[in-house]
Motif scaffolding. Structure first.
Motif, PDB file in Angstrom:
ATOM      1  N   LYS A  12      -4.447  -0.183  -5.023  1.00 57.02           N
ATOM      2  CA  LYS A  12      -4.226   1.230  -5.700  1.00 57.02           C
ATOM      3  C   LYS A  12      -2.758   1.431  -5.956  1.00 57.02           C
ATOM      4  O   LYS A  12      -1.585   1.064  -5.631  1.00 57.02           O
ATOM      5  CB  LYS A  12      -4.439   2.662  -4.655  1.00 57.02           C
ATOM      6  CG  LYS A  12      -4.554   4.616  -5.011  1.00 57.02           C
ATOM      7  CD  LYS A  12      -2.528   4.516  -4.378  1.00 57.02           C
ATOM      8  CE  LYS A  12      -2.897   5.993  -5.125  1.00 57.02           C
ATOM      9  NZ  LYS A  12      -1.769   6.940  -5.121  1.00 57.02           N
ATOM     10  N   GLY A  15       1.616   6.672  -8.607  1.00 59.12           N
ATOM     11  CA  GLY A  15       1.798   8.130 -10.521  1.00 59.12           C
ATOM     12  C   GLY A  15       2.852   8.684  -9.757  1.00 59.12           C
ATOM     13  O   GLY A  15       3.074   9.753 -10.455  1.00 59.12           O
ATOM     14  N   ASN A  19       7.162   4.414 -10.406  1.00 55.69           N
ATOM     15  CA  ASN A  19       5.971   2.905 -10.185  1.00 55.69           C
ATOM     16  C   ASN A  19       5.767   2.809 -11.447  1.00 55.69           C
ATOM     17  O   ASN A  19       6.397   3.503 -12.647  1.00 55.69           O
ATOM     18  CB  ASN A  19       4.784   3.618  -9.682  1.00 55.69           C
ATOM     19  CG  ASN A  19       4.370   4.100  -8.129  1.00 55.69           C
ATOM     20  OD1 ASN A  19       3.547   3.177  -7.849  1.00 55.69           O
ATOM     21  ND2 ASN A  19       4.472   5.334  -8.398  1.00 55.69           N
ATOM     22  N   LEU A 197       0.229   0.700  -3.869  1.00 54.60           N
ATOM     23  CA  LEU A 197       1.369   0.070  -4.588  1.00 54.60           C
ATOM     24  C   LEU A 197       2.452   1.130  -4.947  1.00 54.60           C
ATOM     25  O   LEU A 197       1.651   1.766  -4.960  1.00 54.60           O
ATOM     26  CB  LEU A 197       1.156  -1.424  -5.782  1.00 54.60           C
ATOM     27  CG  LEU A 197       0.608  -2.292  -5.459  1.00 54.60           C
ATOM     28  CD1 LEU A 197       0.249  -2.958  -6.290  1.00 54.60           C
ATOM     29  CD2 LEU A 197       2.086  -3.442  -4.497  1.00 54.60           C
ATOM     30  N   LEU A 203       7.213   1.252   4.252  1.00 61.28           N
ATOM     31  CA  LEU A 203       7.348   2.175   5.010  1.00 61.28           C
ATOM     32  C   LEU A 203       9.201   1.878   5.260  1.00 61.28           C
ATOM     33  O   LEU A 203       8.941   0.350   6.113  1.00 61.28           O
ATOM     34  CB  LEU A 203       6.315   2.007   6.447  1.00 61.28           C
ATOM     35  CG  LEU A 203       6.935   2.688   7.319  1.00 61.28           C
ATOM     36  CD1 LEU A 203       6.575   4.471   6.477  1.00 61.28           C
ATOM     37  CD2 LEU A 203       5.815   2.677   8.419  1.00 61.28           C
ATOM     38  N   LEU A 204       9.891   2.237   4.865  1.00 64.21           N
ATOM     39  CA  LEU A 204      11.075   1.958   5.403  1.00 64.21           C
ATOM     40  C   LEU A 204      11.697   2.973   6.538  1.00 64.21           C
ATOM     41  O   LEU A 204      11.166   4.024   7.131  1.00 64.21           O
ATOM     42  CB  LEU A 204      12.228   2.978   4.408  1.00 64.21           C
ATOM     43  CG  LEU A 204      11.425   1.896   2.856  1.00 64.21           C
ATOM     44  CD1 LEU A 204      12.808   2.310   1.707  1.00 64.21           C
ATOM     45  CD2 LEU A 204      12.136   0.968   2.986  1.00 64.21           C
ATOM     46  N   PRO A 207      14.275   5.999   4.884  1.00 66.79           N
ATOM     47  CA  PRO A 207      13.405   6.457   3.472  1.00 66.79           C
ATOM     48  C   PRO A 207      14.705   6.386   1.981  1.00 66.79           C
ATOM     49  O   PRO A 207      14.155   5.411   0.984  1.00 66.79           O
ATOM     50  CB  PRO A 207      13.299   7.939   3.444  1.00 66.79           C
ATOM     51  CG  PRO A 207      13.138   9.017   4.503  1.00 66.79           C
ATOM     52  CD  PRO A 207      13.644   7.917   5.148  1.00 66.79           C
ATOM     53  N   TYR A 229       9.357   7.464  11.558  1.00 70.35           N
ATOM     54  CA  TYR A 229      10.114   7.557  10.136  1.00 70.35           C
ATOM     55  C   TYR A 229       8.686   8.083   8.384  1.00 70.35           C
ATOM     56  O   TYR A 229       9.987   8.638   8.040  1.00 70.35           O
ATOM     57  CB  TYR A 229       9.322   5.892   9.565  1.00 70.35           C
ATOM     58  CG  TYR A 229      10.340   5.275  10.503  1.00 70.35           C
ATOM     59  CD1 TYR A 229      11.508   4.572  11.052  1.00 70.35           C
ATOM     60  CD2 TYR A 229       8.850   4.246  11.333  1.00 70.35           C
ATOM     61  CE1 TYR A 229      11.795   4.359  12.149  1.00 70.35           C
ATOM     62  CE2 TYR A 229       9.297   3.399  12.595  1.00 70.35           C
ATOM     63  CZ  TYR A 229      10.542   3.254  13.058  1.00 70.35           C
ATOM     64  OH  TYR A 229      11.335   2.566  14.153  1.00 70.35           O
ATOM     65  N   GLN A 231       8.044  10.495   5.536  1.00 64.39           N
ATOM     66  CA  GLN A 231       8.421  11.845   5.188  1.00 64.39           C
ATOM     67  C   GLN A 231       7.588  12.182   3.887  1.00 64.39           C
ATOM     68  O   GLN A 231       7.044  10.934   3.592  1.00 64.39           O
ATOM     69  CB  GLN A 231       9.763  12.018   5.081  1.00 64.39           C
ATOM     70  CG  GLN A 231      10.292  11.894   5.853  1.00 64.39           C
ATOM     71  CD  GLN A 231      11.990  12.041   5.544  1.00 64.39           C
ATOM     72  OE1 GLN A 231      12.238  11.839   4.303  1.00 64.39           O
ATOM     73  NE2 GLN A 231      13.076  11.495   5.909  1.00 64.39           N
ATOM     74  N   LYS A 237       0.010   8.254   3.223  1.00 66.49           N
ATOM     75  CA  LYS A 237      -0.123   6.457   3.218  1.00 66.49           C
ATOM     76  C   LYS A 237      -0.801   5.972   4.653  1.00 66.49           C
ATOM     77  O   LYS A 237      -1.227   5.062   4.734  1.00 66.49           O
ATOM     78  CB  LYS A 237       0.730   5.707   2.241  1.00 66.49           C
ATOM     79  CG  LYS A 237       1.275   6.502   1.351  1.00 66.49           C
ATOM     80  CD  LYS A 237       1.800   5.719  -0.021  1.00 66.49           C
ATOM     81  CE  LYS A 237       2.712   5.814  -1.178  1.00 66.49           C
ATOM     82  NZ  LYS A 237       1.259   5.997  -2.068  1.00 66.49           N
TER      83      LYS A 237
HETATM   84  P1  ADP Z   1       2.729   7.503  -5.018  1.00 61.57           P
HETATM   85  O1  ADP Z   1       3.829   6.101  -5.574  1.00 61.57           O
HETATM   86  O2  ADP Z   1       1.622   6.982  -4.397  1.00 61.57           O
HETATM   87  O3  ADP Z   1       2.255   8.511  -5.939  1.00 61.57           O
HETATM   88  P2  ADP Z   1       4.305   8.878  -3.570  1.00 61.57           P
HETATM   89  O4  ADP Z   1       4.935   9.080  -4.640  1.00 61.57           O
HETATM   90  O5  ADP Z   1       3.523  10.483  -3.392  1.00 61.57           O
HETATM   91  O6  ADP Z   1       3.525   8.256  -3.659  1.00 61.57           O
HETATM   92  O7  ADP Z   1       4.934   8.338  -2.195  1.00 61.57           O
HETATM   93  C1  ADP Z   1       5.540   7.700  -2.064  1.00 61.57           C
HETATM   94  C2  ADP Z   1       6.881   8.291  -1.531  1.00 61.57           C
HETATM   95  O8  ADP Z   1       7.204   8.378  -0.115  1.00 61.57           O
HETATM   96  C3  ADP Z   1       7.816   6.809  -1.532  1.00 61.57           C
HETATM   97  O9  ADP Z   1       8.747   7.252  -3.456  1.00 61.57           O
HETATM   98  C4  ADP Z   1       9.326   7.663  -0.462  1.00 61.57           C
HETATM   99  O10 ADP Z   1      10.366   8.806  -2.049  1.00 61.57           O
HETATM  100  C5  ADP Z   1       8.538   8.288  -0.410  1.00 61.57           C
HETATM  101  N1  ADP Z   1       9.030   8.547   1.640  1.00 61.57           N
HETATM  102  C6  ADP Z   1       9.201   8.797   2.946  1.00 61.57           C
HETATM  103  N2  ADP Z   1       9.176   8.896   3.331  1.00 61.57           N
HETATM  104  C7  ADP Z   1       9.311   7.110   3.755  1.00 61.57           C
HETATM  105  C8  ADP Z   1       9.597   5.771   4.316  1.00 61.57           C
HETATM  106  N3  ADP Z   1       9.511   6.554   5.673  1.00 61.57           N
HETATM  107  N4  ADP Z   1       9.389   4.834   3.942  1.00 61.57           N
HETATM  108  C9  ADP Z   1       9.239   4.543   1.985  1.00 61.57           C
HETATM  109  N5  ADP Z   1       8.439   6.031   1.313  1.00 61.57           N
HETATM  110  C10 ADP Z   1       8.263   7.072   1.770  1.00 61.57           C
END
Ligand code: ADP
Length: 296
Positions: A12, A15, A19, A197, A203-204, A207, A229, A231, A237
Motif C-alpha cells: 500500500k 497518498g 509520499n 509505504l 513508526l518513530l 514523529p 508514540y 499520532q 496504520k
Molecule cells: P499516508 O502516507 O498513508 O497518506 P498519512 O500521512 O496519513 O499516511 O500518515 C502517516 C503520517 O503520520 C506520517 O507522515 C507522520 O506525519 C504521522 N505520524 C504521526 N505519528 C507518527 C509516528 N510516531 N511515527 C511516524 N509517523 C507519525
C-alpha cells in the motif's frame, strides 16, 4: 518455488504529503518482471484535499471518541473522493505501470465488489470538544473481500491496482481507510507480508525525528506503541497492522515510499517490522531471499 506457490505480496502506498509513487512503481515493476505477484493499494488524501477545495467543498476531518481521525464524507465528498482516487490517482498509477511493462488493471473496491463494507449509519465524533452524532456520512469498514476477482486477474497476468471507495451492502460508495483495506486484502489473499509505504520511514518514537525509528515491534506491544508514540494517521496504520496479523499475515512493514528502492528496502527490514513475534528470525526463506537479494 514456483510462482503459484509463492504468496502474493500486498503493498500500500500512501497518498498523504511526503509520499512518492515513482520509486514504488519502479520496484514493483522489477519484482513483477522477476515473477513476484503483488497487489498494489493506493491512497489519495492530499490530492483529494486540493480538488475538494478547488471545487468549493473543502475537506473536514472528524475525530472519534477513541481518538481516530477520519475524513467527513457526505455524499458530495464521496463523489469527489471517488473522482480523485478511482480517477486521477488510480489511472496515473496504471499509466506508470504500463510505461514499465506491467499490464495493470485499476479497480476501486466497488468494482466487482472487491471490497465490501458496512456503512456507519451514525458516527460519533468529537468536534471542538463536543460529542456529536453524524448520520449522513458515507464511511465504513470492510466486512468482505472478493478475492476471487483478484485471483482471476493475477492468474491471467494482470497486476491489480486497488483503491477506496468500497461498496456497502446497500450498494453505496463508501470511504474506507486505505491501510485497513490493504490489511483486509492481505488477509484475504493469504499474503505473508503487507508493506505499508508512507511519508515517514516507519513508526518513530518522536514523529519529528526520523532517526528515532522503531525497527521491530511485536504484536503484543502494538497497543502500547499506539498510545505512546503514534499520532494522527499513524495510529490507523498500527490498527491496520494488527488487523492484518490477526488475519494471518506474518509481518507488516511500515516504511518510506520516498526511498530509492522503497519496496525492496522495506522487504529487507528497512522500516518498522511488526510481527506476532517481533523478531526477524521468524521470517520464511522467501523473505530472507528477498533481503539477501537487496543486500547483494
Ligand atoms: P499516508 O502516507 O498513508 O497518506 P498519512 O500521512 O496519513 O499516511 O500518515 C502517516 C503520517 O503520520 C506520517 O507522515 C507522520 O506525519 C504521522 N505520524 C504521526 N505519528 C507518527 C509516528 N510516531 N511515527 C511516524 N509517523 C507519525
Amino acid at each position: 518455488m514456483t510462482m503459484q506457490e509463492q504468496s502474493v505480496l500486498v503493498v500500500k502506498v500512501g497518498g498523504g504529503e511526503g509520499n512518492r509513487i515513482e520509486p514504488v512503481l519502479d520496484d514493483l515493476a522489477d519484482l513483477w518482471h522477476a515473477g513476484r505477484r503483488w497487489v498494489l493499494v493506493h491512497g489519495g488524501s492530499a490530492r483529494t484535499n486540493e480538488v475538494a477545495t478547488a471545487l468549493g467543498h473543502p475537506p473536514q476531518f472528524i475525530t472519534s471518541p477513541s481518538g481516530f481521525t477520519s475524513r467527513r464524507t457526505d455524499r458530495q465528498t464521496a463523489l469527489i473522493f471517488t473522482m480523485v482516487y478511482a480517477g486521477e490517482m488510480n489511472k496515473t498509477i496504471v499509466e506508470g505501470l504500463h510505461a514499465r511493462g506491467v499490464n495493470a488493471v485499476g479497480l476501486s473496491g466497488a468494482d466487482g465488489r472487491v471490497l465490501e463494507g458496512e456503512r456507519k449509519k451514525a458516527i460519533r465524533a468529537v468536534v471542538n470538544g463536543r460529542r456529536l452524532i453524524i448520520r449522513d456520512d458515507y464511511t465504513g469498514t470492510i466486512t468482505r473481500v472478493n478475492s476471487s476477482l483478484l485471483h482471476l486477474l493475477l492468474n491471467a497476468g494482470y497486476a491489480p491496482v486497488l483503491c477506496p471507495p468500497a461498496i456497502s451492502q446497500e450498494h453505496e460508495l463508501i470511504n474506507v481507510d486505505g491501510d485497513r483495506a490493504a490489511a483486509a486484502l492481505a488477509a484475504a489473499l493469504s499474503a505473508k507480508t503487507l508493506v505499508l509505504l508512507t511519508g515517514a520511514p516507519g513508526l518513530l518514537r518522536f514523529p519529528d525525528d526520523p532517526a528515532s525509528r522503531i525497527a521491530t515491534l511485536p504484536l503484543a506491544a502494538l497497543d502500547d506503541a499506539m498510545n505512546t508514540y503514534a499520532q494522527g494517521r499513524m495510529r490507523i496504520k498500527l490498527l491496520a497492522a494488527r488487523e492484518a496479523l490477526e488475519g494471518g499475515v506474518q509481518r507488516v512493514i511500515i516504511a518510506a515510499s520516498n526511498a530509492a528502492h522503497p519496496v525492496r528496502q522495506a522487504l529487507a527490514g528497512d522500516g518498522t517490522v511488526i510481527s506476532r513475534w517481533g523478531r526477524q528470525e521468524e521470517e520464511t526463506h522467501e523473505h530472507s531471499a528477498t533481503a539477501n537479494e537487496h543486500r547483494a
